[in-house]
Design an enzyme around this catalytic site. Structure first.
Site, PDB file in Angstrom:
ATOM      1  N   GLU A  16       0.826  -1.214   0.000  1.00 41.03           N
ATOM      2  CA  GLU A  16       0.000   0.000   0.000  1.00 41.03           C
ATOM      3  C   GLU A  16       0.860   1.265   0.000  1.00 41.03           C
ATOM      4  O   GLU A  16       0.473   2.291  -0.564  1.00 41.03           O
ATOM      5  CB  GLU A  16      -0.924   0.035   1.227  1.00 41.03           C
ATOM      6  CG  GLU A  16      -1.992  -1.043   1.259  1.00 41.03           C
ATOM      7  CD  GLU A  16      -1.514  -2.334   1.931  1.00 41.03           C
ATOM      8  OE1 GLU A  16      -0.279  -2.548   2.054  1.00 41.03           O
ATOM      9  OE2 GLU A  16      -2.374  -3.144   2.324  1.00 41.03           O
ATOM     10  N   HIS A 667      22.450   7.337 -15.211  1.00 40.77           N
ATOM     11  CA  HIS A 667      21.633   7.628 -14.026  1.00 40.77           C
ATOM     12  C   HIS A 667      21.231   9.097 -13.976  1.00 40.77           C
ATOM     13  O   HIS A 667      20.394   9.491 -13.185  1.00 40.77           O
ATOM     14  CB  HIS A 667      22.371   7.247 -12.747  1.00 40.77           C
ATOM     15  CG  HIS A 667      22.719   5.788 -12.701  1.00 40.77           C
ATOM     16  ND1 HIS A 667      21.759   4.821 -12.576  1.00 40.77           N
ATOM     17  CD2 HIS A 667      23.893   5.133 -12.795  1.00 40.77           C
ATOM     18  CE1 HIS A 667      22.346   3.629 -12.581  1.00 40.77           C
ATOM     19  NE2 HIS A 667      23.635   3.792 -12.709  1.00 40.77           N
TER      20      HIS A 667
END
Ligand code: GLN
Ligand code: ZN
Length: 732
Positions: A16, A667
């Site tokens: 969640e 990145h």
């Protein structure tokens, strides 16, 4: 005897945490909805603790990372609202991510300016104390000043910055005390590193000043033993937490030095890094040994987990596909709380439950014994020159060959198709065809771009370790065993349960297909044994090196099979080799001896096969001698950041192989840059010679967008051509 636990995963039973934060990022829910959803997750987390243990900290929750939150508490960055918070965490102004000690969790690295004046600017612990006021007797969570500073980027003298930071910690502690908080859970895992004598003094001095009388501070250490433990005895602490799983030497230190009677000893005896189920009776016995060594009685002993439970999935309850035999060998975070409970209740009569829990377990691994270094099986250096000649005859590569590290962008459609296949909605035949289609297009693209060594794109792989674990014998994989690797990103570590063997091919189908349609060499891409081991759990009782040698054999089998199928270049990725090294310097040589041996077993191939390796990081200074002992022909590394400073560590190292310094930092948010590429190339040519330099990105392209990949690779090819004509004479 009391029980205590900390670091319970924040992900939630059904992830969640991830779902609600990502929904917020996509503007599917409001701030208010996010806050209330996360509150529910936090309440559920606390319920787990409440059910099983006497005490636990409050305020461990974070929206992204607790090291970053500590930087916000002390004003290194400003916490104005959710938007600015997430901007620093993952937006345009994102901080760098780095591995948290030797774990697979990444934290955000704070950057501290010279002479920065720390100021208490966000009292997060007080906020959580107020929100969870019904737990007013629980300690509040904080990362300690030494650890926070060690994990940060700092350009000035450590001691000076540390003194200044501790003044701010003192202010924070005073303020907490004035608000009726009377105990603190203070985490200092960095105490388990090689702490210098000077630093020990400065820790002692500052801790004495920093902690006000009447405030109970439990200092929690983990991931190793604390070499200077006796120096903590005089500090105004009410308890000290030690890791007795990763830091067995803590027991020797207690035997020598005892333990002060005025403090609690928080015994981390339940493993929080690996899910092998505890044998409760053995744990009870072990506790007696600790008590005797420390000279303490039951009242001073607290039973706890060895390190934060965040490294384990939430619970085993969600695993419906595991067979009972395997299930009875595993404990995830919730089950660890139950174990802590059983241990403290053992003498009060929970003996029956204790005996049936994990009773089928073999005796636990004794403290690692043989310390004689392994023979690394390294080839003599002169062999590599000869291999190069043989390979060049076969491959006939130009100067400055251009290649990639393997993976190519994975889009929504690919992920959905894979998901449908796993769910059984698509047949294996259709799925294979789909992947083939991707490979076909990708080979065409690479030719069009003009790369010299191609890859198949790794479209069939979600994760470079789980993919291998699913086919190798000896592994099990879980349905819901998610752990956070950074932010909201979670992965499922596979579990080693038996002897490892390669019974079926792992990558042959895709790689062979790619080679069959490509006019240029296709490089086979394998994950190396150390990385597979480092990113997996392990239920076996054998030493890690034994398991690693088995993995190495399996990967070697695959490599040989690739070679038999016309694959002339094989890359073995080992991004984890450095992060998996022990935290203490004195233990590293032993580790590297078996790690390098494992790599060399895996890469043992005829001289006709060119071996590449990809080490996915940019800090080598300490281990260059070990890298030299690895048997590869071409090394690819990160180099595009900080002006290719990394290359300096090779200067006097007798490194005599070819190298592909990453010329594009994948990145970062930007495509490859002309001047950075040239800069990295020029430096590399000076150090290694033009004949030994390859051109490639820093790392796999899986997470990038297709458009920027194409522009960047085309630029590399263009510059390679310019350099080839510049250095033509080197060809002969
Ligand atoms: N071959 C892998 C890829 O290209 C390497 C990933 C890594 O270094 N972590 O994605
Ligand atoms: Zn990489």
């Amino acid at each position: 005897m009391k029980s205590y636990a900390y670091g319970f995963p924040r992900l939630g039973k059904r992830r969640e945490f991830k779902k609600s934060i990502e929904d917020f990022w996509e503007s599917k829910i409001t701030k208010e909805q996010l806050a209330s959803l996360l509150n529910a997750v936090e309440e559920e987390r606390i319920c787990f603790y409440k059910e099983y243990v006497d005490n636990f900290p409050i305020g461990e929750f974070t929206y992204y990372d607790n090291v970053f939150d500590t930087a916000l508490i002390f004003g290194v960055y400003n916490f104005t609202n959710f938007e600015t918070y997430f901007d620093c965490a993952r937006g345009k102004n994102a901080l760098e991510l780095r591995k948290y000690f030797d774990t697979n969790y990444h934290y955000l690295v704070p950057s501290i300016k010279n002479n920065f004046e720390f100021k208490l600017s966000w009292n997060k612990p007080l906020l959580y104390f107020k929100t969870f006021f019904s737990f007013k007797d629980n300690p509040v969570f904080l990362i300690g000043p030494y650890t926070f500073l060690k994990l940060s980027k700092l350009n000035e003298d450590f001691d000076k910055a540390f003194d200044r930071l501790c003044i701010s910690y003192k202010k924070l502690f005073d303020e907490l005390k004035n608000n009726n908080i009377h105990s603190i859970h203070l985490e200092e895992p960095a105490f388990c590193l090689d702490v210098t004598k000077k630093e020990v003094k400065s820790i002692a001095r500052n801790y004495k000043k920093m902690i006000p009388a009447g405030l109970n501070v439990n200092l929690i250490t983990y991931y190793e033993s604390v070499d200077f433990l006796p120096h903590l005895y005089e500090l105004p602490l009410s308890g000290i937490g030690l890791d007795f799983i990763a830091g067995r030497e803590n027991l020797d230190i207690l035997e020598k030095n005892g333990f002060p009677k005025d403090k609690k000893l928080i015994c981390g005896i339940v493993d929080a890094r690996n899910p092998l189920r505890s044998n409760i009776e053995e744990k009870v016995k072990f506790l007696e040994t600790i008590k005797r060594a420390a000279g303490l009685n039951d009242e001073s002993i607290v039973v706890s987990n060895s390190s934060p439970l965040i490294h384990l999935p939430v619970t085993l309850d969600n695993e419906n596909n595991l067979n009972d035999n395997i299930k009875s060998k595993i404990s995830f975070a919730k089950e660890r709380l139950y174990e802590i409970n059983l241990i403290t209740q053992f003498r009060e009569g929970k003996t029956k439950e204790a005996r049936s829990w994990g009773s089928k377990m073999p005796a636990e691994l004794k403290a690692a014994s043989p310390k004689k270094e392994f023979n690394t099986l390294s080839l003599p250096q002169k062999v590599f020159a000869n291999r190069k000649k043989i390979q060049q005859k076969i491959l006939n590569l130009p100067l400055f060959p251009v290649t990639t590290i393997g993976s190519f962008p994975q889009d929504k459609n690919l992920r959905k198709t894979r998901f449908d296949f796993v769910k059984g909605n698509i047949s294996l035949h259709d799925y294979d065809n789909f992947i083939r289609g991707r490979i076909f297009n990708f080979i065409e693209k690479q030719e069009e771009i003009g790369l010299d060594v191609l890859t198949h794109g790794e479209f069939e792989r979600t994760d470079m370790v789980e993919f291998f674990a699913k086919t190798l014998r000896g592994f099990i994989t879980t349905q819901n065993g998610w752990v956070i690797s950074y932010g909201t990103r979670a992965y499922r570590p596979p579990i080693i349960s038996e002897r490892i063997k390669r019974e079926n091919p792992l990558t042959i189908k895709e790689t062979f297909y790619a080679q069959s349609i490509a006019p240029k060499p296709v490089k086979g891409i394998l994950t190396g044994p150390i990385t597979i081991l480092a990113w997996s759990y392990n239920l076996r009782n054998d030493p890690l090196y034994t398991i690693c040698f088995e993995l190495a054999q399996a990967i070697n089998c695959e490599a040989k099979n690739l070679a038999e199928n016309e694959i002339k270049i094989i890359q073995i990725d080992e991004p984890a080799i450095k992060e998996f090294a022990p935290l203490k310097n004195r233990k590293r040589d032993f580790y590297y001896s078996w790690a390098v041996r494992s790599f060399n077993i895996a890469s043992h191939l005829a001289p006709e096969v060119q071996v590449h390796t990809h080490l996915c990081y940019s800090e080598f200074s300490g281990i260059i001698n070990w890298i030299n002992k690895m048997n590869f022909d071409v090394l690819t590394i990160e180099a595009a950041r900080e002006g290719a400073k990394i290359l300096d560590s090779f200067k006097n190292s007798k490194f005599n192989r070819a190298i592909g310094p990453g010329v594009w930092d994948i990145h970062s948010k930007y495509p490859a840059d002309d001047s950075i590429i040239r800069d990295v190339l020029n430096r590399s040519i000076k150090i290694f010679g033009a004949k030994n330099v390859w051109i490639n990105p820093d790392c796999g392209l899986k997470t990038r967008k297709y458009e920027e990949v194409e522009i960047s690779l085309k630029l590399m090819v263009k510059i390679a051509k310019i350099y080839r004509s510049k250095f033509k004479k080197c060809m002969v």
